[in-house]
Design an enzyme around this catalytic site. Structure first.
Site, PDB file in Angstrom:
ATOM      1  CG  ASN A  63      -1.767   1.248   1.312  1.00  0.00           C
ATOM      2  OD1 ASN A  63      -2.734   1.367   0.554  1.00  0.00           O
ATOM      3  ND2 ASN A  63      -1.449   2.177   2.220  1.00  0.00           N
ATOM      4  CD  GLU A  64      -1.634   5.611   0.021  1.00  0.00           C
ATOM      5  OE1 GLU A  64      -2.683   6.021  -0.510  1.00  0.00           O
ATOM      6  OE2 GLU A  64      -1.199   6.033   1.111  1.00  0.00           O
TER       7      GLU A  64
END
Length: 554
Positions: free
Chosen positions: A227-228
């Site tokens: 995630n990110e």
């Protein structure tokens, strides 16, 4: 709340703080009951030959032209996704388990680290159970019951949480990485086991994929790689204190995509799960960005080369997050604000997904000199040039205004654009807590009558004469092409008359109508139907700032 991401060289991104309440919304642990979906009533009589030539609907403020002669393509049900299971009746097509909490998730015992969201502590917030995968299992079960796909996050950092001991910042523990974390590995040296060894000091992600394959409980599952990562040094410095680089992220993507497909051959894998525009362009000013050009272009080139070396596709979808930077009256639209200036900017902002004639007010259009952003066509062009055959996923998005009709109008426009532009999957993040009007937009597409009927699974060409005033989207069911559903979006604060021409093979004499309006609440409300004023031609008075569902009948 999402923060402004306008950064010059060398300036670190501010953190996105997702509080415990917001994270809970993303876990999908609340019950969600959806009624059975009865078959729709007959839609029309079938005519032979080509499309009916529509008549004149009369004077109108905006013209909608629908034609089955072009723009026909399937619409993926996965574009109607949410982060976590939404309220009853929304009928999501995809449920994502994602966000900062999953970056250091240990699937063997369900420990995780909160990162900058909550004191950098290890704890059992995702699940108090020590049974493998217990934090994931409830959402897999719910996704299966909803007929939805589960999107599961796979950590690709070097360490995941070992314990649930709390105590705030793990970095206060001497040698904390060896004491309070386990080494995260892509691939186990031996064959994945049905039961992980909690005492071996390692967590293997190929084993996680194999475990999910065996324990998915009938759910359809796809995988995203973390995630990110462009924000790891801000959100998770306890496991990745330095900014990630181009080469590092490409290498991790390749290694962990191989691992997932080792554990689950044929699985769908998405990446890089980038947080936003500066991530797309420079991987948040990555230390090795110089001379490599746009990050996404470079990344896609590396994935294509890796496929050749691997003898098969590793990355199936380009996974991006999109929180608009557009402003109204100097205020970013992604918050709950609904002043006239913010609402006006919010309902126009979806045009940055596609419209070559629209330039929003944001640092993207000024600092980058982009002019029209055209996010989806631009991304398709990248893919066509650098890694053909890759799908587009938008696994976090939100246009703000969840308690205001402008939020429903913008969100309905976004869902319509996703279907028309061929997005493979998408998931709305409940950014502001109360998202009643955002969910109303979902119901317009997925459950407009409260009985499970929704937009069709096949798009047809739908044109508006004035994109600033109103949008229109059209569909039919592949199993019953006579069943046509339109969604009309009025962005104006005043009522507007739409002149609708249906260039379809069927003859329609009336249309049932449901509307989402400021006073109507989170479920579309049945409204008076309309009668054709000429052959396949309708004049429809759209309420001010509204979403309307029209279902033509014989």
């Amino acid at each position: 709340m999402e923060q402004d991401r306008r950064f010059g060289p060398g300036i670190r991104a501010p953190r996105r703080r997702r509080g415990r309440r917001a994270v809970a919304a993303a876990l999908g642990l609340a019950a969600c009951v959806v009624p059975g979906v009865p078959p729709p009533p007959p839609a029309s009589t079938t005519t032979t030959g080509g499309p009916v030539t529509p008549g004149d609907p009369g004077p109108s403020d905006v013209a909608f032209t629908i034609s089955s002669a072009s723009g026909v393509h399937p619409i993926s049900p996965r574009i109607y996704g949410t982060n976590g299971v939404p309220p009853a009746g929304v009928r999501p097509g995809l449920v994502r388990l994602g966000g900062n909490r999953w970056t250091a998730y240990n699937w063997e015992n369900n420990a995780s680290n909160a990162g900058s969201d909550w004191c950098y502590q290890n704890d059992g917030y995702l699940s108090s159970s020590s049974s493998p995968g217990a934090a994931v299992t409830p959402t897999l079960t719910q996704a299966a019951s909803l007929g939805a796909t589960a999107l599961v996050t796979v950590p690709i950092v070097d360490h995941v949480a070992a314990d649930k001991d709390g105590g705030c910042d793990v970095r206060s523990t001497p040698n904390y990485l060896s004491v309070r974390f386990k080494q995260n590995k892509a691939t186990k040296p031996t064959a994945p086991s049905a039961t992980p060894d909690p005492a071996d000091g390692y967590v293997y992600e190929d084993e996680y994929a194999a475990w999910l394959r065996a324990n998915r409980g009938g759910a359809d599952v796809v995988f995203s790689l973390d995630n990110e990562p462009d924000l790891w040094s801000s959100t998770h410095p306890e496991v990745h204190p330095t900014p990630v680089g181009y080469a590092e992220l490409a290498s991790r993507t390749i290694d962990y995509a191989k691992a997932v497909k080792r554990g689950w051959p044929g699985a769908t894998v998405t990446g890089p799960v980038s947080y936003g525009f500066n991530g797309f362009e420079s991987l948040q000013n990555a230390p090795d960005a110089g001379g490599k050009g746009s990050f996404l272009d470079w990344y896609l080139d590396q994935m294509k080369a890796a496929d050749v070396a691997n003898g098969g596709r590793l990355l199936d979808q380009l996974d991006l997050h999109w929180y608009p930077e557009a402003r109204g009256g100097g205020v970013r639209i992604t918050g709950p604000e609904a002043t006239p200036a913010v609402a006006a900017a919010r309902v126009q902002a979806p045009r940055s997904l596609w419209d070559p004639a629209y330039v929003e007010d944001s640092w993207i259009t000024t600092d980058y000199g982009y002019g029209p952003i055209r996010l989806l066509p631009r991304t398709r062009d990248r893919i066509s040039t650098h890694y053909p055959g890759t799908g587009i996923a938008v696994t976090e998005w939100n246009y703000g205004g969840g308690t205001d009709i402008s939020g429903a109008v913008a969100s309905a426009d976004v869902l319509g654009v996703f279907g028309r532009e061929g997005v493979s999957m998408a998931a709305m993040w409940p950014l502001n807590g109360d998202e009643r009007f955002t969910y109303a937009a979902f119901r317009a597409f997925r459950n407009y009558d409260g009985a499970g009927h929704g937009f069709g699974d096949t798009a047809v060409d739908a044109q508006t004469s004035d994109a600033a005033t109103a949008s229109v989207y059209a569909s039919y069911d592949a199993a019953d092409p006579n069943r046509v559903v339109l969604v009309a979006v009025n962005k104006s604060t005043s009522a507007k008359t739409a002149g609708i021409r249906l260039g379809l093979p069927q003859q329609y004499g009336r249309a049932d109508v449901w509307t989402v309006t400021a006073g109507g609440g989170p479920q579309p409300v049945a409204a008076p139907g309309v009668t054709a004023v000429a052959s396949n031609a309708f004049s429809y008075a759209m309420p001010p700032m509204s979403v309307s569902v029209l279902v033509p009948r014989a």
